[in-house]
Design a protein around this motif. Structure first.
Motif, PDB file in Angstrom:
ATOM      1  N   ARG A 286       0.806  -1.221   0.000  1.00 45.10           N
ATOM      2  CA  ARG A 286       0.000   0.000   0.000  1.00 45.10           C
ATOM      3  C   ARG A 286       0.836   1.267   0.000  1.00 45.10           C
ATOM      4  O   ARG A 286       0.311   2.350  -0.254  1.00 45.10           O
ATOM      5  CB  ARG A 286      -0.938   0.009   1.206  1.00 45.10           C
ATOM      6  CG  ARG A 286      -0.222   0.109   2.554  1.00 45.10           C
ATOM      7  CD  ARG A 286      -1.216   0.068   3.708  1.00 45.10           C
ATOM      8  NE  ARG A 286      -2.125   1.198   3.681  1.00 45.10           N
ATOM      9  CZ  ARG A 286      -3.251   1.269   4.380  1.00 45.10           C
ATOM     10  NH1 ARG A 286      -3.612   0.248   5.130  1.00 45.10           N
ATOM     11  NH2 ARG A 286      -4.005   2.324   4.320  1.00 45.10           N
ATOM     12  N   PHE A 287       2.124   1.177   0.316  1.00 42.37           N
ATOM     13  CA  PHE A 287       2.890   2.420   0.434  1.00 42.37           C
ATOM     14  C   PHE A 287       4.114   2.432  -0.485  1.00 42.37           C
ATOM     15  O   PHE A 287       4.553   1.394  -0.992  1.00 42.37           O
ATOM     16  CB  PHE A 287       3.318   2.669   1.884  1.00 42.37           C
ATOM     17  CG  PHE A 287       4.034   1.537   2.576  1.00 42.37           C
ATOM     18  CD1 PHE A 287       5.371   1.273   2.322  1.00 42.37           C
ATOM     19  CD2 PHE A 287       3.369   0.739   3.518  1.00 42.37           C
ATOM     20  CE1 PHE A 287       6.037   0.239   2.970  1.00 42.37           C
ATOM     21  CE2 PHE A 287       4.027  -0.304   4.162  1.00 42.37           C
ATOM     22  CZ  PHE A 287       5.364  -0.556   3.883  1.00 42.37           C
ATOM     23  N   VAL A 288       4.633   3.635  -0.689  1.00 43.62           N
ATOM     24  CA  VAL A 288       5.882   3.826  -1.415  1.00 43.62           C
ATOM     25  C   VAL A 288       7.028   3.726  -0.413  1.00 43.62           C
ATOM     26  O   VAL A 288       6.969   4.328   0.662  1.00 43.62           O
ATOM     27  CB  VAL A 288       5.917   5.199  -2.109  1.00 43.62           C
ATOM     28  CG1 VAL A 288       7.265   5.425  -2.803  1.00 43.62           C
ATOM     29  CG2 VAL A 288       4.781   5.325  -3.118  1.00 43.62           C
ATOM     30  N   GLU A 289       8.045   2.974  -0.751  1.00 41.20           N
ATOM     31  CA  GLU A 289       9.228   2.897   0.086  1.00 41.20           C
ATOM     32  C   GLU A 289      10.296   3.853  -0.432  1.00 41.20           C
ATOM     33  O   GLU A 289      10.622   3.850  -1.622  1.00 41.20           O
ATOM     34  CB  GLU A 289       9.791   1.470   0.098  1.00 41.20           C
ATOM     35  CG  GLU A 289      10.989   1.291   1.013  1.00 41.20           C
ATOM     36  CD  GLU A 289      10.675   1.638   2.460  1.00 41.20           C
ATOM     37  OE1 GLU A 289      11.542   2.248   3.117  1.00 41.20           O
ATOM     38  OE2 GLU A 289       9.560   1.288   2.931  1.00 41.20           O
ATOM     39  N   LEU A 290      10.808   4.683   0.473  1.00 39.31           N
ATOM     40  CA  LEU A 290      11.921   5.574   0.170  1.00 39.31           C
ATOM     41  C   LEU A 290      13.121   5.067   0.970  1.00 39.31           C
ATOM     42  O   LEU A 290      13.301   5.424   2.136  1.00 39.31           O
ATOM     43  CB  LEU A 290      11.584   7.019   0.559  1.00 39.31           C
ATOM     44  CG  LEU A 290      10.328   7.635  -0.072  1.00 39.31           C
ATOM     45  CD1 LEU A 290      10.113   9.047   0.469  1.00 39.31           C
ATOM     46  CD2 LEU A 290      10.435   7.660  -1.597  1.00 39.31           C
ATOM     47  N   ASP A 367       4.907  11.053  -3.564  1.00 39.01           N
ATOM     48  CA  ASP A 367       3.768  11.433  -4.401  1.00 39.01           C
ATOM     49  C   ASP A 367       4.152  11.410  -5.879  1.00 39.01           C
ATOM     50  O   ASP A 367       3.387  10.924  -6.727  1.00 39.01           O
ATOM     51  CB  ASP A 367       3.280  12.825  -4.000  1.00 39.01           C
ATOM     52  CG  ASP A 367       2.115  13.305  -4.857  1.00 39.01           C
ATOM     53  OD1 ASP A 367       1.039  12.688  -4.775  1.00 39.01           O
ATOM     54  OD2 ASP A 367       2.290  14.282  -5.620  1.00 39.01           O
ATOM     55  N   TRP A 368       5.347  11.926  -6.171  1.00 41.67           N
ATOM     56  CA  TRP A 368       5.811  11.891  -7.555  1.00 41.67           C
ATOM     57  C   TRP A 368       5.920  10.463  -8.050  1.00 41.67           C
ATOM     58  O   TRP A 368       5.469  10.137  -9.142  1.00 41.67           O
ATOM     59  CB  TRP A 368       7.161  12.591  -7.686  1.00 41.67           C
ATOM     60  CG  TRP A 368       7.903  12.213  -8.929  1.00 41.67           C
ATOM     61  CD1 TRP A 368       8.946  11.341  -9.039  1.00 41.67           C
ATOM     62  CD2 TRP A 368       7.622  12.656 -10.266  1.00 41.67           C
ATOM     63  NE1 TRP A 368       9.348  11.223 -10.348  1.00 41.67           N
ATOM     64  CE2 TRP A 368       8.548  12.006 -11.123  1.00 41.67           C
ATOM     65  CE3 TRP A 368       6.687  13.526 -10.816  1.00 41.67           C
ATOM     66  CZ2 TRP A 368       8.553  12.222 -12.502  1.00 41.67           C
ATOM     67  CZ3 TRP A 368       6.695  13.735 -12.194  1.00 41.67           C
ATOM     68  CH2 TRP A 368       7.620  13.092 -13.012  1.00 41.67           C
ATOM     69  N   TRP A 369       6.524   9.574  -7.267  1.00 40.10           N
ATOM     70  CA  TRP A 369       6.730   8.200  -7.712  1.00 40.10           C
ATOM     71  C   TRP A 369       5.396   7.495  -7.954  1.00 40.10           C
ATOM     72  O   TRP A 369       5.249   6.722  -8.906  1.00 40.10           O
ATOM     73  CB  TRP A 369       7.569   7.447  -6.695  1.00 40.10           C
ATOM     74  CG  TRP A 369       8.301   6.278  -7.287  1.00 40.10           C
ATOM     75  CD1 TRP A 369       8.009   4.961  -7.148  1.00 40.10           C
ATOM     76  CD2 TRP A 369       9.466   6.341  -8.136  1.00 40.10           C
ATOM     77  NE1 TRP A 369       8.913   4.189  -7.843  1.00 40.10           N
ATOM     78  CE2 TRP A 369       9.814   5.016  -8.455  1.00 40.10           C
ATOM     79  CE3 TRP A 369      10.234   7.397  -8.629  1.00 40.10           C
ATOM     80  CZ2 TRP A 369      10.907   4.709  -9.266  1.00 40.10           C
ATOM     81  CZ3 TRP A 369      11.322   7.091  -9.439  1.00 40.10           C
ATOM     82  CH2 TRP A 369      11.647   5.754  -9.749  1.00 40.10           C
ATOM     83  N   ARG A 370       4.431   7.789  -7.093  1.00 43.07           N
ATOM     84  CA  ARG A 370       3.112   7.163  -7.243  1.00 43.07           C
ATOM     85  C   ARG A 370       2.404   7.687  -8.498  1.00 43.07           C
ATOM     86  O   ARG A 370       1.829   6.913  -9.274  1.00 43.07           O
ATOM     87  CB  ARG A 370       2.266   7.446  -5.999  1.00 43.07           C
ATOM     88  CG  ARG A 370       1.012   6.593  -5.891  1.00 43.07           C
ATOM     89  CD  ARG A 370       0.201   6.971  -4.662  1.00 43.07           C
ATOM     90  NE  ARG A 370       0.910   6.736  -3.423  1.00 43.07           N
ATOM     91  CZ  ARG A 370       0.978   5.564  -2.801  1.00 43.07           C
ATOM     92  NH1 ARG A 370       0.385   4.512  -3.342  1.00 43.07           N
ATOM     93  NH2 ARG A 370       1.626   5.438  -1.657  1.00 43.07           N
TER      94      ARG A 370
END
Length: 412
Positions: A286-290, A367-370
């Motif tokens: 569900r989330f973006v990993e940084l 947000d950009w990556w998504r």
């Protein structure tokens, strides 16, 4: 668990404007897999491209127990650590993990094999297409060739009280960052959080208590996750990092977050050693990993006793050369010690001189990556498509003498 990583296909990463068949991607991935560590390369012979990437990103090289603390470490966090004064803990880290190299399946501080795999894979695709160039949705917005994201974990009250000094230093060089606070570890000043947001900084959550017990059992994790979610809503936070980077990607799906910061490209010195090998963001369910991609400050400053940013900047050079994301996790608790801020200022001054660098808050990078992943790359040639992702720039990846180079419009 690999299903959590299914969105991380080569096509989703490179985002080519032209249509390329899944069969071509899969064949290219298998052909390029030889540059990966042996445990991954050997399992790629019949695999699909997404599966190969998933096995790299989910740290499968480190075995079935990779997200479980050993018995001795569990006893330390449950019994010994709560009794130790906070000033003793860094000394223990220095003794337990001295400056000498440790055995790891990955290189450190630079691990380049997933990077080489991604570029070798795309080169193979271009060869199969009979093309010397390929247009993609740029990895970063505008004319930026790489990204720089600054984050901080605030472990204790002294670090909390030093946040304003860190913010002022970053503002001096044109940066903003995120600060992750421990909701039930010390009293968090609501006025400070308001001031941070007003000054353009970001507030995040750093576990619930900084006691190393968050992943002691599934039941305890779920109980704490509900409270963590409540604090995130209260603070307007969309990002999270687990204390000591203890982590379990499956359990962490209970966290109501947009992005996470608990993983890293390579770090053999963390309590849960490992690494995803990625210098770019990626998706975990569900989330973006940084992932953090620079050595953490406590090892850099206290164990290796570095007094210049040169070793950090060597890794920055590698990341910039490969259009990646520089992400630093530092701690006001350590920066306030003698010499800490001087080294950090030297790093900021050097980064401020880098051209074509996107200085992003973590929420902006996620947000950009998504949004980049959700955009139809072919539609960027139309006005409607450009409106959906107005900051997107089409890069032309060129094969120059067996080396892929990005032509980034607008870059200086």
């Amino acid at each position: 668990m690999n299903d959590l990583y299914a969105a991380n296909t080569p096509a989703a990463f490179w985002r080519p404007v032209q249509s390329i068949s899944p069969v071509l991607w899969d064949g290219a991935a298998r052909a390029a897999a030889g540059v990966l560590p042996p445990g991954l390369a050997e399992s790629a012979s019949n695999g699909a491209a997404a599966g190969i990437l998933g096995r790299a990103l989910d740290e499968s090289l480190f075995g079935e127990e990779r997200y479980r603390l050993s018995g001795l470490k569990s006893i330390y966090y449950a019994v010994a650590r709560p009794l130790l004064p906070t000033w003793v803990r860094p000394l223990l880290r220095k003794v337990y993990h001295p400056a000498d190299d440790v055995q790891s399946a990955l290189g450190w501080p630079v691990e380049d094999r997933l990077v080489r795999f991604q570029f070798a894979l795309l080169a193979r695709v271009m060869d199969e297409l009979g093309q010397d160039a390929l247009n993609i949705v740029g990895l970063w917005p505008g004319g930026n060739r790489f990204a720089c994201v600054l984050t901080h974990d605030v472990e204790a009250r002294p670090g909390h009280d030093f946040v304003r000094q860190v913010m002022a230093l970053e503002e001096k060089y044109g940066f903003r960052s995120s600060f992750n606070f421990v909701p039930e570890g010390y009293r968090v000043d609501g006025d400070l959080l308001d001031e941070m947001r007003a000054r353009g900084f970001e507030v995040g959550v750093h576990g619930l208590k900084h006691d190393g017990r968050l992943f002691a059992s599934r039941q305890l994790f779920e109980e704490r996750a509900q409270k963590i979610n409540g604090y995130a809503r209260q603070w307007g936070a969309v990002g999270y990092r687990s204390p000591m980077t203890h982590r379990n990607p499956e359990w962490m799906q209970s966290l109501e977050i947009d992005y996470d910061l608990s993983f890293f490209d390579t770090d053999p010195y963390e309590p849960m050693a490992g690494g995803s090998m990625s210098i770019w963001p990626y998706f975990i369910g569900r989330f973006v990993e940084l992932p953090y991609t620079l050595m953490q400050d406590h090892r850099y400053l206290e164990v290796l006793e570095q007094r210049s940013p040169d070793l950090w900047l060597e890794k920055v050079d590698f990341i910039e050369d490969h259009y990646g994301m520089v992400l630093l996790n530092s701690h006001p608790d350590y920066l306030l010690k003698p010499g800490g801020m001087a080294v950090y200022e030297a790093l900021l001054a050097a980064l401020a001189q880098r051209r074509d660098c996107w200085r992003a808050l973590p929420r902006e990078a996620a947000d950009w990556w998504r949004r980049r992943a959700a955009t139809d790359a072919a539609q960027l040639a139309t006005p409607a498509g450009r409106a959906a992702l107005p900051e997107a720039v089409v890069w032309t990846i060129e094969n120059r003498g067996n080396r892929l180079v990005a032509n980034v419009p607008g870059a200086r």
